[in-house]
Design a protein around this motif. Structure first.
Motif: not given
Length: 192
Positions: A18-21, A26-27, A32-34, A181-185
């Motif tokens: 859930f944190g990765m989602v 966030k990223g 600008g993605a929807v 988490l930073q990598q996933v963002e």
């Protein structure tokens, strides 16, 4: 503007997935993605494909809405853990119930060939493991990835499908989890 659906396949809202989602979204939003999010654990549907393909089950409203989101998207992001080498049961049930003939693929009459109805979409699988990704590939042949990437997404026309392994989750420290988490963002910011 890229249209992205993030599909959360972990049943536990307190999970690292859930944190990765959240980090991905966030990223992606910052770029600008929807974004639309599908949290399978919050959906109401019978995950059991009771009759196989012999008899069609009516799709519940949550599955119909999920299918509309998948049709809308340019890019699908699947976030899930690997359990016993495979997908969580609820995620597998979601796929069984929704990735149906006439929806995501269609066999041609009197032929072994099929039409890929999700052609033009791309995907990224972000999966958490309790072993290194290289070990999962080498020792087990990465069955969850083969199932989701090759036997489901690519079968239905989604290509390319990228994969990111996150782990070893078990016994990981807060500092390492922050880096993941930073990598996933960053993946979200690149719309990957």
């Amino acid at each position: 503007m890229k249209k992205i659906v993030v599909i959360n396949g972990h049943p536990n809202p307190d999970s690292f997935n859930f944190g990765m989602v959240e980090a991905y979204i966030k990223g992606a939003k910052a770029s600008g993605a929807v974004i639309r999010e599908l949290t399978i654990a919050k959906m109401s549907f019978d995950p059991n494909l009771r009759y196989g393909y012999q008899k069609r089950m009516e799709l519940e409203p949550d599955l119909l809405a999920a299918f509309e989101d998948i049709k809308w998207a340019d890019h699908l992001v699947w976030v899930h853990p690997v359990w016993w080498g495979g997908l969580p049961a609820l995620l597998k049930g979601f796929i069984d119930r929704l990735f149906l003939p006439g929806f995501t693929y269609q066999y041609r009459p009197n032929s072994m060939l099929w039409d890929k109805l999700l052609k033009g979409k791309t995907a990224h699988i972000i999966t958490s493991l309790d072993q290194p990704g290289w070990y999962y590939r080498l020792m087990y042949g990465r069955p969850s990835v083969n199932q989701l990437k090759k036997s489901t997404l690519e079968f239905c026309g989604v290509s390319p499908v990228q994969v990111t392994y996150v782990g070893i989750i078990r016994n990981s420290k807060a500092e390492q989890r922050t880096k993941w988490l930073q990598q996933v963002e960053r993946l979200g910011a690149k719309n990957k």
